[in-house]
Design an enzyme around this catalytic site. Structure first.
Site, PDB file in Angstrom:
ATOM      1  N   LYS A 113     -25.858 -89.422  17.121  1.00 58.84           N
ATOM      2  CA  LYS A 113     -26.170 -88.560  15.972  1.00 58.84           C
ATOM      3  C   LYS A 113     -27.608 -88.050  16.057  1.00 58.84           C
ATOM      4  O   LYS A 113     -28.517 -88.792  16.437  1.00 58.84           O
ATOM      5  CB  LYS A 113     -25.955 -89.361  14.690  1.00 58.84           C
ATOM      6  CG  LYS A 113     -26.097 -88.579  13.388  1.00 58.84           C
ATOM      7  CD  LYS A 113     -25.768 -89.501  12.213  1.00 58.84           C
ATOM      8  CE  LYS A 113     -25.955 -88.836  10.864  1.00 58.84           C
ATOM      9  NZ  LYS A 113     -25.642 -89.763   9.754  1.00 58.84           N
ATOM     10  N   SER A 193     -22.565 -88.374   6.316  1.00 60.75           N
ATOM     11  CA  SER A 193     -23.342 -87.382   7.033  1.00 60.75           C
ATOM     12  C   SER A 193     -23.104 -87.375   8.544  1.00 60.75           C
ATOM     13  O   SER A 193     -23.556 -86.477   9.250  1.00 60.75           O
ATOM     14  CB  SER A 193     -24.831 -87.599   6.767  1.00 60.75           C
ATOM     15  OG  SER A 193     -25.273 -88.847   7.264  1.00 60.75           O
ATOM     16  N   SER A 217     -21.769 -92.881   5.134  1.00 55.61           N
ATOM     17  CA  SER A 217     -21.937 -91.848   6.155  1.00 55.61           C
ATOM     18  C   SER A 217     -21.355 -92.193   7.520  1.00 55.61           C
ATOM     19  O   SER A 217     -21.321 -91.342   8.403  1.00 55.61           O
ATOM     20  CB  SER A 217     -23.414 -91.491   6.304  1.00 55.61           C
ATOM     21  OG  SER A 217     -23.812 -90.690   5.222  1.00 55.61           O
TER      22      SER A 217
END
Length: 533
Positions: A113, A193, A217
């Site tokens: 990420k 997220s 997330s």
């Protein structure tokens, strides 16, 4: 709102582009190497037999990224590629020939990420304010993955600033990467997220991927993209050189297509870090964090069943999976697990205090090419950048900037009270019902991506109490609802990650519930949508 923690893609004509993507995908020639849905164990077996090299494997994933992320359905899940990935794969092949290959991740490409520092790429958190943030360093968790032999293929897109900028945000959108599309229905949210990691790994753009979570997330995008996701015990994995929200709740974790793949990636990240005091026990807790697959059985295991308010179709799917658990030998006990009064408000207040101080501390370590050093600087940058505020604002940033940060006299008490109250809620249920873990729907199916209204409600969420307490939370696919994936959550006490992985693996084998994505433009609503006239 789920908090988590390349070219600019601002077009949001999702349904039209999705249909074009379907056509383009159908016209493409076959892939040279079929890596779709391949597990890490399968890939390692192919590498060991000499049927595949790490170089060819890396090339195959890069080819899938070109076809599915850059063209075809245009998932926009990968924000940047590692320019050194092929060379690193060649080094892995050389080491394998010298018989120094080691561990399940050796020579396996993974995605990370883009709020986690990697040496070769900028760490942007999806924000144009950080597009020149080439830190030229690996976060400790990335360094551990490299030491385990993993190849860092690139960085994944995310909800900008890990979804902590505005209350009306749209999950999966960032000014740097554009809008991530859900590979099960391209007009649907990939949640956030860790949106890009969710969509990319569901689409087999890498063997597995790293997400981050503050509250939901990892587990929400895993559930909505048909993945296994582990939000580990806080302190199992270092948070150093990860763009922060909350020092009390932030953690990285694995996202994968199977429980064994998630466990392999998790094992590669576990470890104590002197710069992160929360990880002091990680090395000594490794045994508890590591599953013993020989013990992966549900027979005789007592599980506490939480039934949140949910729509009928999700409830029916949940009931069907409870039947799978029973058939596998689990003893199910109905329990009630509720958040303490006022916890949501207190959690959000804690985020604001820790975000203001934590973000400033991270930005202070970035290179001179990064011109923002405080959340106030970021607010000013966004106001001067139309692309940043095209779809939603920054009200959370603005109210956060007015706080005293962790210098607030109430900070320490707030932090300690939140964790204690959430832990007590889970511990009380586990002890009173005498259950090994709690099971619940992870969340509802994906909502439509909507640049006008932002995120919509998706029903229940199991993420808050394990997130605030720092306890582990595992989600495993439990099939489809209306053509969209949903997950089954397993929640346990602190440092029970290994046991949850064992239980999740046993459930996964019994249910075989995961369905691979087909990159449809939208879900099939059925003939009834037209009525009878």
């Amino acid at each position: 709102m789920r908090y988590g923690l390349a070219a600019i893609a601002m077009t949001l004509a999702v349904p039209a582009m999705a249909q074009q993507g379907d056509i383009a995908l159908a016209e493409l020639p076959p892939l040279s190497i079929k890596v779709g849905e391949k597990s890490i164990d399968e890939l390692q077996a192919m590498l060991a037999r000499g049927e595949l090299s790490s170089e060819r494997l890396t090339e195959a994933y890069l080819e899938r990224i070109r076809r599915l992320d850059r063209a075809g359905p245009k998932l926009r899940s990968v924000i940047a590629l590692n320019p050194q990935a092929i060379e690193q794969a060649r080094r892995a092949d050389r080491d394998r020939r010298l018989r120094i290959a080691r561990g399940p991740l050796f020579g396996i490409p993974v995605l990370v990420k883009d709020n986690i520092d990697t040496a070769e790429n900028a760490t942007t958190a999806g924000s144009l304010a950080l597009r020149d943030n080439f830190t030229k360093r690996d976060a400790p968790l990335v360094a551990r993955l490299r030491a385990a032999g993993a190849i860092i293929l690139g960085k994944t897109n995310l909800s900008e600033w890990a979804n902590i900028r505005d209350t009306n945000s749209m999950s999966g959108w960032s000014a740097v990467g554009g809008l991530v599309r859900n590979p099960y229905a391209l007009d649907r949210s990939a949640c956030g997220s860790s949106s890009g990691t969710g969509a990319a790994i569901a689409a087999s753009l890498a063997a597995a991927g790293v997400g981050t979570e503050t509250d939901g997330s990892i587990t929400c995008p895993s559930s909505m993209n048909g993945l296994v996701g582990l939000k580990p015990t806080l302190g199992a994995i270092s948070r150093t050189q990860v763009v922060p929200i909350s020092a009390s709740q932030d953690t990285a974790g694995p996202m994968a297509r199977s429980v064994r793949d998630a466990a392999a990636l998790f094992a590669g990240m576990i470890g104590s870090d002197p710069a992160d005091t929360a990880t002091a026990e990680a090395d000594t807790r490794r045994a508890a964090l590591t599953p013993d697959w020989a013990k992966a059985s549900l027979k005789g295991v007592r599980l506490g069943v939480v039934r949140p308010q949910m729509r009928a179709r999700l409830a029916a799917q949940f009931d069907a999976q409870l039947a799978v658990l029973r058939a596998a030998g689990a003893e199910l006990v109905e329990v009630k697990l509720t958040a303490p009064e006022g916890l949501s408000k207190a959690e959000f207040r804690l985020f604001q205090l820790e975000l203001k101080s934590g973000l400033a501390a991270y930005l202070a370590t970035t290179p001179a090419t990064v011109k923002v050093r405080t959340i106030g600087d970021v607010i000013a940058f966004n106001k001067a950048s139309p692309a940043e505020l095209a779809y939603f604002g920054q009200d959370i940033f603005e109210t956060t900037d007015k706080t005293a940060g962790t210098g607030d006299p109430a900070y320490a008490q707030l932090r300690d009270d939140n964790r204690r109250r959430a832990a007590e809620a889970i511990d009380t249920v586990l002890a009173s019902a005498r259950v090994a873990a709690i099971v619940s729907p992870s969340t509802g199916p994906a909502w439509l991506s909507d640049p006008v209204h932002g995120d919509q409600s998706s029903g229940p969420s199991a993420s808050q109490l394990p997130a605030v307490s720092g306890y582990p939370h595992l989600t495993v696919p439990m099939g489809l609802v209306g053509g969209l994936p949903v997950g089954l959550s397993f929640i346990g006490p602190k440092w029970s990650d290994g046991r949850l992985l064992e239980l999740g693996y046993a459930y996964e084998r019994a249910s075989r519930a995961r369905v691979k994505p087909e990159f449809r433009a939208t879900v099939d609503a059925g003939a009834g949508i037209e009525g009878v006239r």
